[in-house]
Enzyme design. Structure first.
Site, PDB file in Angstrom:
ATOM      1  N   THR A 186       5.152 -32.087   8.798  1.00 28.48           N
ATOM      2  CA  THR A 186       5.046 -32.587   7.436  1.00 28.48           C
ATOM      3  C   THR A 186       4.166 -33.827   7.424  1.00 28.48           C
ATOM      4  O   THR A 186       4.400 -34.759   8.194  1.00 28.48           O
ATOM      5  CB  THR A 186       6.466 -32.907   6.911  1.00 28.48           C
ATOM      6  OG1 THR A 186       7.135 -31.669   6.708  1.00 28.48           O
ATOM      7  CG2 THR A 186       6.428 -33.697   5.610  1.00 28.48           C
ATOM      8  N   HIS A 227      12.116 -21.624   8.045  1.00 32.34           N
ATOM      9  CA  HIS A 227      12.605 -22.902   8.590  1.00 32.34           C
ATOM     10  C   HIS A 227      14.137 -22.896   8.585  1.00 32.34           C
ATOM     11  O   HIS A 227      14.763 -23.129   7.559  1.00 32.34           O
ATOM     12  CB  HIS A 227      12.066 -24.048   7.730  1.00 32.34           C
ATOM     13  CG  HIS A 227      12.197 -25.407   8.359  1.00 32.34           C
ATOM     14  ND1 HIS A 227      13.017 -25.670   9.437  1.00 32.34           N
ATOM     15  CD2 HIS A 227      11.599 -26.583   8.052  1.00 32.34           C
ATOM     16  CE1 HIS A 227      12.910 -26.953   9.756  1.00 32.34           C
ATOM     17  NE2 HIS A 227      12.056 -27.534   8.935  1.00 32.34           N
ATOM     18  N   ASN A 233      16.668 -28.281  11.727  1.00 32.12           N
ATOM     19  CA  ASN A 233      16.611 -29.684  11.285  1.00 32.12           C
ATOM     20  C   ASN A 233      17.493 -30.064  10.098  1.00 32.12           C
ATOM     21  O   ASN A 233      17.176 -30.987   9.333  1.00 32.12           O
ATOM     22  CB  ASN A 233      15.150 -30.094  11.014  1.00 32.12           C
ATOM     23  CG  ASN A 233      14.333 -30.087  12.299  1.00 32.12           C
ATOM     24  OD1 ASN A 233      14.905 -30.064  13.384  1.00 32.12           O
ATOM     25  ND2 ASN A 233      13.018 -30.110  12.173  1.00 32.12           N
ATOM     26  N   TYR A 254      18.186 -28.550   7.302  1.00 32.84           N
ATOM     27  CA  TYR A 254      17.817 -28.151   5.944  1.00 32.84           C
ATOM     28  C   TYR A 254      18.694 -26.971   5.507  1.00 32.84           C
ATOM     29  O   TYR A 254      19.655 -26.618   6.201  1.00 32.84           O
ATOM     30  CB  TYR A 254      16.305 -27.864   5.874  1.00 32.84           C
ATOM     31  CG  TYR A 254      15.509 -29.127   6.165  1.00 32.84           C
ATOM     32  CD1 TYR A 254      15.641 -30.249   5.327  1.00 32.84           C
ATOM     33  CD2 TYR A 254      14.697 -29.243   7.287  1.00 32.84           C
ATOM     34  CE1 TYR A 254      14.964 -31.432   5.599  1.00 32.84           C
ATOM     35  CE2 TYR A 254      14.011 -30.429   7.560  1.00 32.84           C
ATOM     36  CZ  TYR A 254      14.149 -31.513   6.713  1.00 32.84           C
ATOM     37  OH  TYR A 254      13.483 -32.691   6.977  1.00 32.84           O
ATOM     38  N   ASN A 271      19.149 -34.844  10.325  1.00 32.70           N
ATOM     39  CA  ASN A 271      19.663 -34.778   8.952  1.00 32.70           C
ATOM     40  C   ASN A 271      21.162 -34.486   8.896  1.00 32.70           C
ATOM     41  O   ASN A 271      21.649 -33.840   7.968  1.00 32.70           O
ATOM     42  CB  ASN A 271      18.861 -33.773   8.111  1.00 32.70           C
ATOM     43  CG  ASN A 271      17.459 -34.274   7.850  1.00 32.70           C
ATOM     44  OD1 ASN A 271      17.275 -35.425   7.431  1.00 32.70           O
ATOM     45  ND2 ASN A 271      16.461 -33.451   8.111  1.00 32.70           N
TER      46      ASN A 271
HETATM   47  C1  FNR Z   1       8.083 -33.042  12.321  1.00 39.18           C
HETATM   48  N1  FNR Z   1       8.848 -31.907  12.611  1.00 39.18           N
HETATM   49  C2  FNR Z   1       8.906 -30.870  11.700  1.00 39.18           C
HETATM   50  N2  FNR Z   1       9.613 -29.731  11.998  1.00 39.18           N
HETATM   51  C3  FNR Z   1       9.606 -28.674  11.160  1.00 39.18           C
HETATM   52  O1  FNR Z   1      10.223 -27.652  11.465  1.00 39.18           O
HETATM   53  N3  FNR Z   1       8.912 -28.739   9.973  1.00 39.18           N
HETATM   54  C4  FNR Z   1       8.212 -29.843   9.594  1.00 39.18           C
HETATM   55  O2  FNR Z   1       7.581 -29.851   8.529  1.00 39.18           O
HETATM   56  C5  FNR Z   1       8.229 -30.959  10.469  1.00 39.18           C
HETATM   57  N4  FNR Z   1       7.587 -32.128  10.144  1.00 39.18           N
HETATM   58  C6  FNR Z   1       7.447 -33.143  11.064  1.00 39.18           C
HETATM   59  C7  FNR Z   1       6.656 -34.245  10.769  1.00 39.18           C
HETATM   60  C8  FNR Z   1       6.449 -35.241  11.709  1.00 39.18           C
HETATM   61  C9  FNR Z   1       5.536 -36.380  11.398  1.00 39.18           C
HETATM   62  C10 FNR Z   1       7.079 -35.136  12.977  1.00 39.18           C
HETATM   63  C11 FNR Z   1       6.855 -36.185  14.038  1.00 39.18           C
HETATM   64  C12 FNR Z   1       7.890 -34.071  13.263  1.00 39.18           C
HETATM   65  C13 FNR Z   1       9.383 -31.716  13.976  1.00 39.18           C
HETATM   66  C14 FNR Z   1       8.282 -31.238  14.908  1.00 39.18           C
HETATM   67  O3  FNR Z   1       7.825 -29.934  14.549  1.00 39.18           O
HETATM   68  C15 FNR Z   1       8.760 -31.179  16.371  1.00 39.18           C
HETATM   69  O4  FNR Z   1       9.921 -30.396  16.437  1.00 39.18           O
HETATM   70  C16 FNR Z   1       9.057 -32.559  16.946  1.00 39.18           C
HETATM   71  O5  FNR Z   1       8.002 -33.470  16.665  1.00 39.18           O
HETATM   72  C17 FNR Z   1       9.273 -32.485  18.453  1.00 39.18           C
HETATM   73  O6  FNR Z   1       8.095 -31.969  19.086  1.00 39.18           O
HETATM   74  P1  FNR Z   1       7.068 -32.947  19.859  1.00 39.18           P
HETATM   75  O7  FNR Z   1       6.488 -33.858  18.834  1.00 39.18           O
HETATM   76  O8  FNR Z   1       7.899 -33.704  20.862  1.00 39.18           O
HETATM   77  O9  FNR Z   1       6.068 -32.050  20.507  1.00 39.18           O
END
Ligand code: FNR
Length: 364
Positions: free
Chosen positions: A29, A179, A182, A184, A239
């Protein structure tokens, strides 16, 4: 390149798609959709175009309805303007030979009245407020107390997913990721720390799976099963969604997804963006309970990714934060080159700064 790292750059067949490598761009996001319409813009298309060398991209979460929105400036997939915007994104990624799935999102209770239709309460499985924050116009705010969805309303929410899936198809993307992670809405039905319903959507595992599987079936009515994946975070406390016995609900869930022939599950191992060992959970057993591809995520480095692929613990590895700051992450991993560090101050909202201006190796 060390010989054992070759596995990261080996092709993979996902459903009926041929991926050039094992590196997935995780959904991220970034809260930069066009104001008002909440549609993807030319800037958003450029951001995804820059990252098109991923094996495939999972888009930032895209709300299936206004009710499904929980943060300011996130893109939707329920209006014509949004379909048009996503088409620009899909075209940009395809122009570079890449692949992109849209992540279908309903935040449930992780929202704020200021974002809801007519300023009403957000909806959830139960009327329990999350101890969580969101971003509204003007900054951070605690999420609002939700109301529990009426039993008779659930079909309408499922229909919103179905329509969004259809819109994603019209936008010309390659597939959709549901999705379910997390904390939701889908996770709010799965996890017993949130779901206290006494109707057929709560209580037993079978009942808690009913809404998530109804969503999956609605999406499968629109998309070929080979183009559908689902994201899960069995032990992530993100969350404020937790379960007292996650293996009891997530193993039957992925078995049901496998029986339906879903292309992949995308699993956040541990606390999203945090420690991987927050709770005991047998992720290898989860992988073995599912017949499709297993995409692993959470704090993977190049070395951890190679190790997981080589050991057969995953088929694909999704990288989140590294993709924010490295548009050419695939190239950098190939060269074992240093990575740009991401700047958390520009993760959400704003413009091109901290979004499309991270340098590629070729810019040096
Ligand atoms: C996320 N993450 C996330 N997950 C998801 O399912 N949908 C989303 O829109 C988002 N948005 C999002 C925004 C930002 C800025 C971050 C940092 C994370 C979680 C992301 O997909 C991922 O699971 C985590 O960042 C862990 O992976 P990395 O960053 O350690 O490779």
């Amino acid at each position: 390149m060390a010989a054992d790292a070759e596995i990261l750059f080996s092709p993979f067949t996902l459903g009926d798609l041929r991926l050039p490598n094992r590196i997935v761009m995780a959904p991220l996001t970034r809260s930069r959709a066009r104001k008002g319409a909440l549609a993807p813009t030319a800037l958003n298309a450029e951001y995804y175009r820059q990252r098109a060398s991923a094996g495939f991209i999972v888009s930032e979460a895209s709300q299936i309805s206004q009710e499904g929105q929980g943060y300011v400036s996130t893109p939707g997939i329920y209006s014509e303007a949004q379909v048009e915007g996503w088409r620009k994104v899909a075209d940009a990624v395809h122009g570079e030979g890449g692949l992109i799935f849209i992540q279908l999102w309903h935040v449930g209770r992780v929202s704020h009245v200021s974002l809801q239709p007519s300023g009403g309460a957000p909806v959830s499985s139960s009327a329990i407020a999350a101890r969580a924050e969101t971003f509204v116009e003007g900054g951070r705010a605690p999420v609002s107390t939700p109301r529990a969805l009426e039993t008779a309303e659930i079909g309408r929410v499922v229909e919103d997913y179905r329509r969004a899936a259809e819109n994603a198809k019209r936008a010309g993307v390659d597939g959709v990721e549901i999705h379910g992670a997390n904390g939701y809405l889908i996770d709010q039905f799965l996890k017993n720390g949130v779901n206290r319903r006494t109707d057929e959507y709560g209580g037993s595992v079978e009942n808690r799976l009913r809404f998530p599987l109804a969503v999956v079936d609605a999406v499968l009515g629109v998309w070929d099963r080979r183009r559908v994946g689902m994201r899960l975070s069995p032990v992530s406390p993100a969350n404020d969604a937790t379960d007292s016995a996650p293996e009891k609900v997530f193993f039957p869930l992925v078995e049901a997804l496998g029986a339906r022939g879903l292309a992949y599950i995308h699993v956040i191992e541990g606390a999203t963006g945090g420690p991987r060992d927050v709770a005991p959970f047998d992720f290898l057993k989860l992988r073995k309970s599912f017949s499709g591809a297993y995409v692993a995520n959470n704090a993977y480095t190049r070395a951890l990714a190679v190790e997981a692929l080589a050991a057969g613990r995953a088929d694909l590895i999704a990288f989140g934060r590294p993709f924010i700051s490295n548009p050419d992450l695939v190239e950098r991993l190939r060269e074992d080159a240093p990575l740009n560090a991401p700047d958390p101050d520009t993760f959400y909202g704003g413009d091109a700064e901290g979004y499309t201006d991270y340098p590629a190796l070729s810019d040096a």
